[in-house]
Design an enzyme around this catalytic site. Sequence first.
Site, PDB file in Angstrom:
ATOM      1  N   GLY A 110      40.860  67.706  23.092  1.00 17.12           N
ATOM      2  CA  GLY A 110      42.773  67.469  23.370  1.00 17.12           C
ATOM      3  C   GLY A 110      42.741  65.999  23.333  1.00 17.12           C
ATOM      4  O   GLY A 110      42.697  65.720  24.304  1.00 17.12           O
ATOM      5  N   ALA A 111      43.391  65.277  21.984  1.00 22.93           N
ATOM      6  CA  ALA A 111      44.061  64.287  22.135  1.00 22.93           C
ATOM      7  C   ALA A 111      45.332  63.769  22.093  1.00 22.93           C
ATOM      8  O   ALA A 111      45.878  62.623  21.736  1.00 22.93           O
ATOM      9  CB  ALA A 111      43.471  63.053  21.054  1.00 22.93           C
ATOM     10  N   GLY A 170      45.564  64.605  27.493  1.00 22.96           N
ATOM     11  CA  GLY A 170      44.236  64.364  27.331  1.00 22.96           C
ATOM     12  C   GLY A 170      43.884  63.018  27.316  1.00 22.96           C
ATOM     13  O   GLY A 170      43.319  62.145  27.852  1.00 22.96           O
ATOM     14  N   ASP A 199      44.705  77.294  21.610  1.00 25.65           N
ATOM     15  CA  ASP A 199      43.582  77.674  21.371  1.00 25.65           C
ATOM     16  C   ASP A 199      43.109  77.084  22.781  1.00 25.65           C
ATOM     17  O   ASP A 199      41.506  78.065  23.052  1.00 25.65           O
ATOM     18  CB  ASP A 199      42.382  76.408  20.614  1.00 25.65           C
ATOM     19  N   GLU A 225      67.330  66.804  21.258  1.00 20.82           N
ATOM     20  CA  GLU A 225      67.962  67.442  22.307  1.00 20.82           C
ATOM     21  C   GLU A 225      68.969  65.761  21.994  1.00 20.82           C
ATOM     22  O   GLU A 225      70.024  66.084  22.737  1.00 20.82           O
ATOM     23  CB  GLU A 225      68.044  67.530  23.309  1.00 20.82           C
ATOM     24  N   HIS A 261      59.468  76.540  20.237  1.00 20.04           N
ATOM     25  CA  HIS A 261      59.519  75.260  20.645  1.00 20.04           C
ATOM     26  C   HIS A 261      58.247  74.660  22.002  1.00 20.04           C
ATOM     27  O   HIS A 261      57.774  73.955  21.586  1.00 20.04           O
ATOM     28  CB  HIS A 261      60.919  74.787  21.406  1.00 20.04           C
ATOM     29  N   SER A 278      58.965  67.509  29.131  1.00 19.31           N
ATOM     30  CA  SER A 278      57.283  68.019  28.796  1.00 19.31           C
ATOM     31  C   SER A 278      56.481  66.602  28.844  1.00 19.31           C
ATOM     32  O   SER A 278      55.572  66.694  28.985  1.00 19.31           O
ATOM     33  CB  SER A 278      57.669  68.478  27.379  1.00 19.31           C
ATOM     34  N   LEU A 279      57.071  65.487  28.281  1.00 19.36           N
ATOM     35  CA  LEU A 279      56.858  65.088  28.180  1.00 19.36           C
ATOM     36  C   LEU A 279      56.315  64.009  29.503  1.00 19.36           C
ATOM     37  O   LEU A 279      55.734  63.382  29.833  1.00 19.36           O
ATOM     38  CB  LEU A 279      57.606  62.648  27.580  1.00 19.36           C
TER      39      LEU A 279
END
Lengths: 142, 589, 115, 232
Positions: free
Chosen positions: B11-12, B16, B217, B251, B361, B408-409
């Site tokens: 995952g990039a 990742g 995945d 948001e 989301h 999340s970031l």
Amino acid sequence: MSSRGSSAWLLQRVTGALLFITLGTHFYLYHYFMGPGMWGFDSIGFGATDLATLKAMMESNPEMAKYYKLAHLFAAPLWKVFDVTFISLGTYHGFYGIKAIIDDWVTHDGWRSVANWVVYICGVVLWVMGIVAVISFNPELF
Amino acid sequence: MVHKFDAIVVGAGGAGLRCALELSQHNYSVAVLSKLYPVRSHTGAAQGGVGAALGNEEPDNPEWHFFDTVKGSDYLGDQDAIEIMCEDAVEAILELEHFGLPFSRTPEGKIAQRPFGGHTKNFGEAPVKRACYAADRTGHMILHTLFEQCVKNEVRFFNEFYVLDLIMDGDICQGVIAFDLATGEIHVFQAKATMLATGGHGRAFSVTSNAHTYTGDGMAICFRRGIPMEDMEFVQFHPTGMRKLGILISEAARGEGGILRNREDLENIGSGKDGFMGALAPTVKDLAPRDVIARAMYNEIKEGRGIEGSGDTGSDYLYLDLVHLGAEIVNERLPDISHFARTYLAVEPIKEPIPVQPTTHYAMGGIPTDIEGRVLWDAKNKVVPGLYAAGEVACVSVHGANRLGTNSLLDIVVFGRRGGKDMVRYINEAEFGHITGEPDGFIRGEIDRLQNGGGTEKVVDLRPEMQNVMMVNSGVFRSKESLTKARDTILELRQRYQKIGIQDKNAYFNTELVEAIELGFLLDSAWMIAESALHRTESRGAHSREDFPERDDEKWLKHTFIHYEADSKVKFDYKPVTITKFKPKPRVY
Amino acid sequence: MYKIKEGMLAWILHKITGIAIVAFLIFHIWSMSKMSKGPEAFNAVIETYKTPLFRAGEVLLLGGVLFHALNGMRLILGEFTAWAMKQHKLLVYLTYILAGALFLVGAWFMWRAEG
Amino acid sequence: MEVTVEIYRYDPDTEESRFDTFVKEVDPKDRVLDVMMAIKDEDDGTIAFRKSCAHGVCGSDAMEINGLNRLACQVLVQDLKSKRIRIEPIRGMKVLRDLIVDMDSFFAGLEKVKPYLIPAEPAPATERLQSIGDRAIFDDTTKCIMCGSCTTSCPSFRWFNQDFVGPAAFVKAHRFIFDSRDGGNEPRLEILDDKDGLWRCHSIFNCTDACPREIHITKAIGDLKRYTVVHR
């Protein structure tokens, strides 16, 4: 400033802008003056002779009228300088433009450099021809 | 083909790449495998900001961030992990700036910050400016900046290599099996340490802000290998997806002052007056956490106050009003979402409100890991040696029952980095294992079955059925009845999936085959979501049971671990929530 | 086939007119070097300049030169000012209009002048 | 409404290409990507194309739609103002299958301009300061998603010579050269000033027109030309 692409690019813009002016002058002289017009640059003494002499010569020998006009301009030192400049700008801008097209179209490195050399040589030959024609023109009609 | 690397990152996206970047700073061989090109990853779609208590705009403090995240998680987040995340945040963000991330700036030239849902000062007093942003393309800039740094450090990328399985040597992970999309060849990647950073499973639902490639995945691969999944019932529904399309309206739009409006509120459009959230969350109003707002929106619609007044939560919608903000703020701070509104809805957000509805989301749950990103075999913290996970695919758990915007970031950069550091430590100590037998045998069989098995079921029939049943029955509101229906339908679809067949026999870029594989992974994710949601008989954060409307700390202040037992059979065990500073309290805003 | 938009058409025309002008330049310098050899040579060349075909070509060339010159100025303006970049479509149309107008005036003038 | 969709097909095994035609009933507000997915689902599962985010931020689905490079997820059927939709791969790069082209060469090309921050000074303890004005200078070019629409719309690239550095790499170079924090311009200018560099841009504006992020690429290239002239 190196001679890679940046100076050539800038020079192409500068010569382009200068040609805008010189070509306008050239058009005026060799199409208007050589045609019906008489009045303009020569009246302030930029030609090889004064306008009265030119007119008299043209009337004495109508067959040669156009040639006299040409000589009037061509033989004058100021217009020699102008024409040398104009020819130099024109051949440089024109042939560099062709080279730019070749750089786009010819992708093979070898062919590209062959084509560029042909353009370069043609350009120099033409430039020399033009300069020689201008400088060597000294008919002493007046 | 067999490849051998010290470390492999699958995952990039942000997690990742951040991990790969960490690894690339040491003298180990690293490969990044992604089924996309790195810059196509879904991190790039994140808009609003990344949370860190820099205090550039007004006083702030990592402890307040810690508190907000705990409260936002409805007290299900593990407080040791959350504390680490909020404290690492400052350094991680400054590091991103040093990598070249073009943050928007304050007049003094510092990183600019804006308010975001659930982020407050002084333990809930009032909204605080904590989200560091680059216009409304923060995720895009994080993704590109990390990719740029990986290019600088000459990280080896295997693009469009779809990882389909783990190589396990007993309990130890030895690498992965990948499918080269370009040629259809199967490759074996042996590694001492493997990082899974494959993202979430939003495409299991019909209305989602997630990319087509967001197909669960990593979760399904682990689940099939006997690794449990943690807290799968918690799926975040973002309040403001564009009507029908699900495309996200950040948001940040409400952070900049946007207001949600119902049908009875139409005359206030452009006035800047409070909307219905003003009464429901008096302190933070439209900046309440996402679960709170999404539920409020569903209620507005159910009670006939949707713009069409139909009461149908599937098709009815509300308005997001940005009109009073004026052209300058909308165009300069929210350029991308204005562009989306103009392109897809033909709405000019400077003049008209944007039709919105909640959209699937984010997956709070996922592969269980500890704070170093190490994957766990069970609820007792037994580590899977050599296997790591970070980002949305993982569950540390820092988001608990509901993730706060901008976290999340933050999660991807903090835990991508931590995972990378621990992988370096592990690689140093570990030896390459032995791969015995045919590690790719199972995958070869699966692909052969899909391509040549002569099955008659079609991806296009199964996929929408799964997505609809999940959206309707396992969505914002759930009940025993709806979840049973969802679970049973998914199990039936899983049976039908065994008989799937595809038309395309070509080896090169067989996208039909890829979609069939993805559907298999999605069905596993959907199954885990429905089972876990059915199992948790309380309402907490994003998980709202109509039959159990209250939070039940006595019984459910714990993480659920769902284990694969056999076809259509799972079992659960539980892990207590780590509570350090903040004792659970009722959650009001 | 990629759609030919404003900027691309102007570019193609710029190249074509450029090549045409260079072709004329070659001829012009060559003939000029002959003209300067004396009155007889001059008159001989002038005769060829007077043929209708040549004069039609010359008028066409004027159009080419006008477009090339004005479009060149547009390009320079664009490369040196952000404003011209943002207004490039408008400027392309202006180039056509201005070149067209000047061409009509100039062509009439040229045709009359050397008649 | 009913539309006729022509999709370019290329089979790498036989190396043959053709157009397949489908007649579909669509909503005018459908994205072209939606139409293609419907065709793939309902008519022909073997059509290969890339897709991911489906709202114009990932850059997977750049293709030539009715003669212009666009992202299929960003064009609504009604925007095309045509009942005929012709879809081809972006040109100038090797077609691998149907609408999928070789992007490896494209990304390798981008790397030439060193598309990463080369810090002018060591990092301070806090963030590097940058004024709002300095940040604004390169804002436009930070929007690039590397979809390849610009480079493959440029005649200098697609018609002539794939060695041309191309608009996408110029955009990347611009983003760093005009970043006040960056100090690594020497090696970048080397590439930009090369024979296949900036000077083969003829201000054709195809790139600007093709950019799905509405980056004013030709202007950015103009900025680079002036910068290179002054700094070389």
